[in-house]
Design a protein around this motif. Structure first.
Motif, PDB file in Angstrom:
ATOM      1  N   ASP A 115      58.185  43.117  48.241  1.00 40.65           N
ATOM      2  CA  ASP A 115      57.280  42.303  49.049  1.00 40.65           C
ATOM      3  C   ASP A 115      57.155  42.956  50.421  1.00 40.65           C
ATOM      4  O   ASP A 115      58.030  43.726  50.852  1.00 40.65           O
ATOM      5  CB  ASP A 115      57.829  40.878  49.191  1.00 40.65           C
TER       6      ASP A 115
ATOM      7  N   VAL B  46      64.322  46.501  43.822  1.00 41.69           N
ATOM      8  CA  VAL B  46      63.158  45.850  44.423  1.00 41.69           C
ATOM      9  C   VAL B  46      63.352  45.892  45.933  1.00 41.69           C
ATOM     10  O   VAL B  46      64.468  45.762  46.436  1.00 41.69           O
ATOM     11  CB  VAL B  46      62.958  44.397  43.933  1.00 41.69           C
TER      12      VAL B  46
ATOM     13  N   ALA C 220      58.573  42.183  37.736  1.00 39.53           N
ATOM     14  CA  ALA C 220      58.883  43.301  36.856  1.00 39.53           C
ATOM     15  C   ALA C 220      59.666  42.809  35.649  1.00 39.53           C
ATOM     16  O   ALA C 220      60.227  41.711  35.649  1.00 39.53           O
ATOM     17  CB  ALA C 220      59.695  44.349  37.612  1.00 39.53           C
TER      18      ALA C 220
ATOM     19  N   THR D 281      53.371  52.200  46.275  1.00 39.37           N
ATOM     20  CA  THR D 281      53.772  52.063  44.866  1.00 39.37           C
ATOM     21  C   THR D 281      53.064  53.047  43.941  1.00 39.37           C
ATOM     22  O   THR D 281      53.595  53.356  42.865  1.00 39.37           O
ATOM     23  CB  THR D 281      53.494  50.631  44.350  1.00 39.37           C
TER      24      THR D 281
ATOM     25  N   GLY E 231      59.313  46.841  42.267  1.00 36.08           N
ATOM     26  CA  GLY E 231      58.539  45.811  42.952  1.00 36.08           C
ATOM     27  C   GLY E 231      59.142  45.470  44.289  1.00 36.08           C
ATOM     28  O   GLY E 231      60.014  46.165  44.802  1.00 36.08           O
TER      29      GLY E 231
ATOM     30  N   PRO F 294      55.703  47.839  38.960  1.00 40.25           N
ATOM     31  CA  PRO F 294      54.893  47.209  39.997  1.00 40.25           C
ATOM     32  C   PRO F 294      53.478  46.921  39.528  1.00 40.25           C
ATOM     33  O   PRO F 294      52.908  47.675  38.736  1.00 40.25           O
ATOM     34  CB  PRO F 294      54.895  48.256  41.120  1.00 40.25           C
TER      35      PRO F 294
ATOM     36  N   ASP G  65      52.381  43.527  38.539  1.00 44.55           N
ATOM     37  CA  ASP G  65      52.321  42.155  38.039  1.00 44.55           C
ATOM     38  C   ASP G  65      53.084  41.240  38.992  1.00 44.55           C
ATOM     39  O   ASP G  65      53.612  41.683  40.006  1.00 44.55           O
ATOM     40  CB  ASP G  65      52.896  42.080  36.630  1.00 44.55           C
ATOM     41  N   ASP G  66      53.145  39.958  38.658  1.00 43.44           N
ATOM     42  CA  ASP G  66      53.862  39.018  39.519  1.00 43.44           C
ATOM     43  C   ASP G  66      55.350  39.313  39.580  1.00 43.44           C
ATOM     44  O   ASP G  66      56.030  38.949  40.529  1.00 43.44           O
ATOM     45  CB  ASP G  66      53.645  37.579  39.027  1.00 43.44           C
TER      46      ASP G  66
END
Length: 320
Positions: free
Chosen positions: A127, A91, A36, A18, A125, A31, A33-34
């Protein structure tokens, strides 16, 4: 020593992929924070998602990590464009084995980012998770910029069917690769990195497209989606379809009907839509017509030169 996912860990990997990412004007919080925050000026957002699994959608001996990234982004960005929207953000969900090199994932994300750059979108963002195979889940978002979305259900009798972009190139490349060859390079590259005509989606919407979709599973198969959703009959005119020389060469070498590449080959992510005759945008090629259903050709049917197509019309998931 090669850094692997196992030695780097989740947060090290996230930082590695990122940190180089660029933002865009639509991204208010990227990217880190919990979640976007992406601007939605007219209160509506187009959303689409796709999943790529190693061995099913790509092979490392056929495509580089960078190629896979470009392709993964392209197939989602094309879906957004097919709604008449402008892509804004992606994402990414990523899973891979612990022994996979971090550099492979970095190249993947560079491919994703470079494809996004073509349309001014940004990766905001995602995972990461450990998995036995490489798995990539991409979700794309787009802005309609005040326009109505172009759906599959709007085709009307009397409309013309038109296409923007390439047809059959990726399928020809896949055919070459499955036979152990790497040429013609142009079609192999088309399989590795599609070239969707992103800008044509919003252009078609502005021009008045009545329905539209991207050609991901094959021209006839995807036109079938339009025909069913709109409850019309669509006829494709092969006289309007051009089979480029590289496709002819692959067909001659492999014993495949060259026109089948154009009619049923997927993953080029061309855009196909229906328009009133006066509304077809410049640069789009008229390849067919829309009519009402009848006893001989029920609504929801796609024909080729007025007759049913005898072979498979394209790719279908879960079909053995």
């Amino acid at each position: 020593m090669t850094e692997t996912l196992g030695s780097t860990g989740e947060f090290g990997l996230i930082e590695a992929v990122t940190k180089p990412l660029a933002a865009s004007a639509d991204v208010l919080v990227g990217p880190g924070d919990d979640a976007a925050v992406v601007a939605v000026p007219d209160g509506r957002m187009v959303i689409t998602t796709d999943l790529l699994v190693e061995g099913r959608h790509f092979r490392q001996d056929w495509s580089s990590a960078y190629d896979v990234g470009r392709k993964a982004a392209a197939q989602n960005l094309a879906d957004v464009a097919a709604m008449g929207a402008r892509p804004t953000s992606l994402v990414i969900g990523f899973g891979g084995p612990a022994e996979l090199a971090v550099s492979w994932v970095q190249e993947l994300y560079q491919g994703l980012a470079d494809e996004c750059e073509l349309v001014g979108a940004a990766i905001v963002g995602g995972d990461t998770v450990q998995s036995e195979k490489i798995v990539i889940a991409v979700t794309a978002f787009g802005s309609l910029e005040g326009r109505s979305a172009v759906l599959r259900s709007g085709a009307r009798p009397g409309d013309e069917v038109a296409v923007a972009g390439r047809l059959g190139w990726a399928e020809a490349g896949y055919t070459v690769l499955t036979r152990g060859f790497r040429s013609p390079r142009t079609v192999v590259d088309a399989h590795r990195r599609p070239q969707p005509p992103y800008a044509e989606g919003p252009r078609a919407a502005i021009a008045g497209a009545s329905s539209m979709c991207d050609v991901s599973d094959g021209l006839l198969s995807d036109l079938g989606h339009l025909a069913v959703a709109s409850q019309v009959v669509i006829d494709v005119h092969t006289s309007a379809l051009v089979v480029p020389e590289p496709l002819q060469a692959v067909a001659a070498a492999t014993g495949v009907d060259a026109m089948s590449f154009v009619l049923t080959g997927g993953e080029d992510h061309a855009l196909v839509g229906t328009f009133e005759p006066a509304d077809v945008p410049e640069g789009w090629t008229v390849i067919g017509s829309v009519a009402e259903g009848n006893e001989d050709r029920p609504a929801g049917t796609v024909t080729v030169d007025g007759a049913p197509y005898a072979a498979a019309t394209g790719h279908a998931h879960f079909r053995s």
